[in-house]
Design a protein around this motif. Structure first.
Motif, mmCIF file in Angstrom:
data_model
loop_
_atom_site.group_PDB
_atom_site.id
_atom_site.type_symbol
_atom_site.label_atom_id
_atom_site.label_comp_id
_atom_site.label_asym_id
_atom_site.label_seq_id
_atom_site.Cartn_x
_atom_site.Cartn_y
_atom_site.Cartn_z
ATOM 1 N N ASN A 117 0.809 -1.215 0.000
ATOM 2 C CA ASN A 117 0.000 0.000 0.000
ATOM 3 C C ASN A 117 0.844 1.268 0.000
ATOM 4 O O ASN A 117 0.388 2.320 -0.466
ATOM 5 C CB ASN A 117 -0.915 0.003 1.234
ATOM 6 N N SER A 118 2.058 1.212 0.531
ATOM 7 C CA SER A 118 2.877 2.419 0.593
ATOM 8 C C SER A 118 3.810 2.553 -0.608
ATOM 9 O O SER A 118 4.505 3.564 -0.736
ATOM 10 C CB SER A 118 3.696 2.454 1.891
ATOM 11 N N SER A 150 -10.439 0.109 -1.504
ATOM 12 C CA SER A 150 -9.872 1.368 -1.997
ATOM 13 C C SER A 150 -10.695 2.585 -1.582
ATOM 14 O O SER A 150 -10.216 3.703 -1.635
ATOM 15 C CB SER A 150 -9.776 1.321 -3.524
ATOM 16 N N GLY A 167 0.394 6.939 1.910
ATOM 17 C CA GLY A 167 -0.534 6.118 1.155
ATOM 18 C C GLY A 167 -1.943 6.303 1.680
ATOM 19 O O GLY A 167 -2.160 6.839 2.775
ATOM 20 N N GLY A 189 -4.730 -2.676 5.045
ATOM 21 C CA GLY A 189 -5.698 -1.739 4.501
ATOM 22 C C GLY A 189 -6.923 -2.427 3.950
ATOM 23 O O GLY A 189 -6.895 -3.572 3.539
ATOM 24 N N HIS A 209 -4.111 3.967 2.500
ATOM 25 C CA HIS A 209 -4.406 3.067 3.610
ATOM 26 C C HIS A 209 -3.167 2.251 3.911
ATOM 27 O O HIS A 209 -2.319 2.058 3.050
ATOM 28 C CB HIS A 209 -5.611 2.171 3.337
ATOM 29 N N ARG A 226 -3.241 7.458 -3.918
ATOM 30 C CA ARG A 226 -4.141 6.342 -4.126
ATOM 31 C C ARG A 226 -3.733 5.604 -5.390
ATOM 32 O O ARG A 226 -3.317 6.221 -6.368
ATOM 33 C CB ARG A 226 -5.586 6.813 -4.284
ATOM 34 N N GLU A 227 -3.853 4.284 -5.362
ATOM 35 C CA GLU A 227 -3.635 3.540 -6.587
ATOM 36 C C GLU A 227 -4.828 3.749 -7.496
ATOM 37 O O GLU A 227 -5.971 3.718 -7.063
ATOM 38 C CB GLU A 227 -3.468 2.046 -6.279
#
Length: 299
Positions: free
Chosen positions: A175-176, A275, A266, A272, A268, A297-298
Motif C-alpha cells: 500500500n505504501s 480502496s 498512502g 488496509g 491506507h 491512491r492507486e
C-alpha cells in the motif's frame, strides 16, 4: 485566462485545483502552480458555483442569479490565476480555468480520473470553514482516482521551506509503494532530500514491551531497507535519511512534518481495506499536519 472544456482537459497531463475564494484555496493554487512547473503540466483552475444541498430551502435560480454567480466565479478564478502566476514567476505553467455549476464533490471525483493530481485547500470560506472546502478535502482523499494534495494555511513555497526535504511514511506493505515512488520523484524534481519514516509500533512510550526490542528494531530496519531498495539507483540525486521509530505512525509523522516541505502518505496502511477507505494514519494527518500533504491512491 481561457476557459477550456473538460474534454480538452484530458489531452495533456493536468493538475486540477479547486478554488472557492478562500485563503486556503488560493494557497492551493499557489502550490499547484509550482507543482505544475516541476512536472511540466497544465494547471486547470476550477470553481463550482452550485448551491450545496442542505443550505436552506430549494431555490430556483433565474438567469440574473446565474449571471451573478458566473461573474463571481470568474472573479475567484482571476484572483487564483494571479496567485498562481505570482507563485511561479518567469516559468508559470499554462493556466486554464472553468466556472462550473455542478456539485463540487462528485465533479472533482469524476474529473480526478483524468488528472495527474488533484489539489484542494483544507478549509473553505465564511462561517463554514471546515464545512465546504473541508468536506471537499475529506471526500476527495477518500474517493479520488489520482493523488490528492491538501494544502493548509501555508503553501510552503518560500525559499526556506523549499530547501526542506520531502517526508514519506513507509509501512512496509504494498500500500505504501505508490507513496514512496511519488515521494522520490517529488524530492528529485525539487532537488531536496527525502526522509523515509517507518513506525513499527501501534503503541508508544512505556506501553512498549521490553522483551525482543532489539529483534523488533532490526526487523523494522530491514522492512524499511527493503521498501527503499532500488530507488537509490533510480534517483541517485536524492539523499535519503532513514528513520525507524517504535511509535504510532501518526505521532511520529506529525512530529517529523515540521522539518519537511511536503508529507506523502498512502491512502491506507497495514492491513488496509478496500480502496474507498482512507487509513487511520492518513485520515488523522489530514486534519493535523500543517505542511502540504499528498495522499497517494492507486488508480
Amino acid at each position: 485566462m481561457a476557459a477550456e472544456s473538460p474534454s480538452n482537459a484530458t489531452q495533456e497531463p493536468t493538475i486540477l485545483v479547486a478554488v472557492d475564494g478562500s485563503a486556503s484555496s488560493y494557497q492551493a493554487a499557489a502550490w499547484a502552480a509550482v507543482e505544475a512547473v516541476l512536472h511540466n503540466c497544465r494547471l486547470h483552475l476550477l470553481t463550482s458555483m452550485a448551491i450545496q444541498p442542505g443550505f436552506g430551502p430549494g431555490l430556483g435560480l433565474g438567469e440574473t442569479d446565474l449571471d451573478w454567480l458566473r461573474v463571481d466565479g470568474e472573479r475567484i478564478l482571476t484572483e487564483a490565476g494571479r496567485v498562481a502566476r505570482t507563485a511561479a514567476p518567469g516559468a508559470a505553467p499554462r493556466i486554464t480555468s472553468e466556472v462550473s455549476f455542478e456539485l463540487v464533490i462528485p465533479m472533482l471525483i469524476e474529473r480526478s480520473a483524468q488528472a495527474r493530481m488533484l489539489v484542494v485547500g483544507s478549509r473553505g470560506i465564511g462561517a463554514f470553514q471546515r464545512g465546504l472546502l473541508g468536506s471537499v478535502s475529506t471526500a476527495t482523499t477518500h474517493h479520488a482516482h489520482c493523488p490528492v494534495a491538501v494544502i493548509h494555511g501555508n503553501a510552503a513555497i518560500d525559499a526556506v521551506s523549499a530547501s526542506q526535504p520531502v517526508l514519506v511514511g513507509v509501512d512496509g506493505t504494498d500500500n505504501s509503494v505508490p507513496a514512496v515512488e511519488l515521494a522520490f520523484e517529488e524530492a528529485s524534481r525539487r532537488k531536496v532530500g527525502l526522509t523515509a519514516l517507518h513506525a513499527w509500533s501501534d503503541t508508544s512510550g512505556f506501553d512498549l514491551p521490553v522483551a525482543g526490542w532489539d529483534a523488533a528494531q532490526q526487523s523494522a530496519e530491514a522492512v524499511l531497507a527493503e521498501s527503499l531498495a532500488g530507488y537509490a539507483d533510480r534517483y541517485p540525486d536524492v539523499a535519503v535519511r532513514r528513520i525507524v521509530v517504535a511509535d504510532r505512525p501518526v505521532r511520529s509523522l506529525l512530529e517529523e512534518s515540521s522539518n519537511a516541505q511536503l508529507v506523502v502518505v498512502g491512502s491506507h496502511g497495514r492491513g488496509g481495506f478496500a480502496s474507498m477507505v482512507l487509513g487511520s494514519t492518513s485520515n488523522a494527518l489530514l486534519h493535523s499536519v500543517e505542511a502540504p500533504m499528498i495522499v497517494v491512491r492507486e488508480r
